[in-house]
Write a protein that holds these residues in place. Sequence first.
Motif, mmCIF file in Angstrom:
data_model
loop_
_atom_site.group_PDB
_atom_site.id
_atom_site.type_symbol
_atom_site.label_atom_id
_atom_site.label_comp_id
_atom_site.label_asym_id
_atom_site.label_seq_id
_atom_site.Cartn_x
_atom_site.Cartn_y
_atom_site.Cartn_z
ATOM 1 N N ARG A 65 1.388 -6.255 -12.542
ATOM 2 C CA ARG A 65 2.723 -7.220 -13.212
ATOM 3 C C ARG A 65 3.870 -6.475 -12.418
ATOM 4 N N HIS A 66 4.057 -5.061 -12.132
ATOM 5 C CA HIS A 66 5.060 -4.260 -11.640
ATOM 6 C C HIS A 66 5.360 -5.263 -10.348
ATOM 7 N N TYR A 67 4.644 -5.133 -9.479
ATOM 8 C CA TYR A 67 4.516 -5.406 -8.001
ATOM 9 C C TYR A 67 4.716 -7.013 -7.625
ATOM 10 N N ALA A 68 4.417 -7.823 -8.940
ATOM 11 C CA ALA A 68 4.798 -9.151 -8.792
ATOM 12 C C ALA A 68 6.043 -9.342 -9.063
ATOM 13 N N LEU A 127 0.900 -1.227 -0.058
ATOM 14 C CA LEU A 127 -0.092 -0.071 0.159
ATOM 15 C C LEU A 127 0.840 1.329 0.042
ATOM 16 N N TYR A 128 1.754 1.378 0.935
ATOM 17 C CA TYR A 128 2.636 2.382 0.869
ATOM 18 C C TYR A 128 3.439 2.742 -0.499
ATOM 19 N N ASN A 129 4.020 1.784 -1.160
ATOM 20 C CA ASN A 129 4.793 1.878 -2.263
ATOM 21 C C ASN A 129 3.690 2.451 -3.361
ATOM 22 N N ALA A 130 2.387 1.799 -3.396
ATOM 23 C CA ALA A 130 1.580 2.059 -4.463
ATOM 24 C C ALA A 130 1.132 3.545 -4.173
ATOM 25 N N MET A 131 0.988 4.031 -2.888
ATOM 26 C CA MET A 131 0.433 5.494 -2.817
ATOM 27 C C MET A 131 1.811 6.201 -2.834
ATOM 28 N N PHE A 132 2.783 6.096 -2.388
ATOM 29 C CA PHE A 132 3.808 7.259 -2.302
ATOM 30 C C PHE A 132 5.081 6.844 -3.375
ATOM 31 N N HIS A 133 5.198 5.841 -4.157
ATOM 32 C CA HIS A 133 6.355 5.550 -5.000
ATOM 33 C C HIS A 133 5.624 5.289 -6.389
ATOM 34 N N SER A 134 4.381 5.088 -6.473
ATOM 35 C CA SER A 134 3.594 4.908 -7.566
ATOM 36 C C SER A 134 2.573 5.917 -7.814
ATOM 37 N N ASP A 135 2.818 7.140 -7.087
ATOM 38 C CA ASP A 135 2.012 8.220 -7.216
ATOM 39 C C ASP A 135 0.514 8.016 -7.171
ATOM 40 N N CYS A 136 -0.157 7.308 -6.360
ATOM 41 C CA CYS A 136 -1.195 6.988 -6.257
ATOM 42 C C CYS A 136 -1.954 6.445 -7.747
ATOM 43 N N SER A 137 -1.057 5.745 -8.521
ATOM 44 C CA SER A 137 -1.643 5.449 -9.978
ATOM 45 C C SER A 137 -2.733 4.431 -9.760
ATOM 46 N N ALA A 138 -3.430 4.150 -10.844
ATOM 47 C CA ALA A 138 -4.497 3.354 -10.902
ATOM 48 C C ALA A 138 -3.775 1.830 -10.443
ATOM 49 N N LEU A 139 -4.565 1.120 -10.003
ATOM 50 C CA LEU A 139 -4.344 -0.141 -9.447
ATOM 51 C C LEU A 139 -4.755 -1.013 -10.666
#
Length: 135
Positions: free
Chosen positions: A33-36, A15-27
């Motif tokens: 694929r990137h997170y896998a 969650l932290y990485n998605a919010m702050f390192h992926s700029d809250c981009s669409a899930l």
Amino acid sequence: MAVEPWVTCLVNGILYNAMFHSDCSALDDDLVRHYAVALRESPISDEPLRRQAAGLRAAVASDAVLASAFEPYPGWPPYGEAEFRAFLTRLADAVDESIGPDEPDVPGEREAPRPHPPRPHPRPKGLRALLRRLR
């Protein structure tokens, strides 16, 4: 139903990485694929990938609130609970699909990390080493 502490850390790390390192981009599927790949190459947890995927599924099946551990930056929309749970489910599926037949099931049987390439010049180990190099 509560999840194990390491699963909570894994979910919060995602969650932290998605919010702050992926700029809250669409899930979306690209982020799945990137997170896998990231869970394999730069793991958040020491648990084997099979266990991490099972942990993500256990978190989704739990009654814990998963998407609100962090406040987004001002002006950024937070992820919805259902949206984040669906993302974690798709991520667990992608992790399972990426696991080869020889992937270890037990902690500690992971491949050894790849060695870093040698540095061109070793760094001095403190002021004394620096002074020795200058002499």
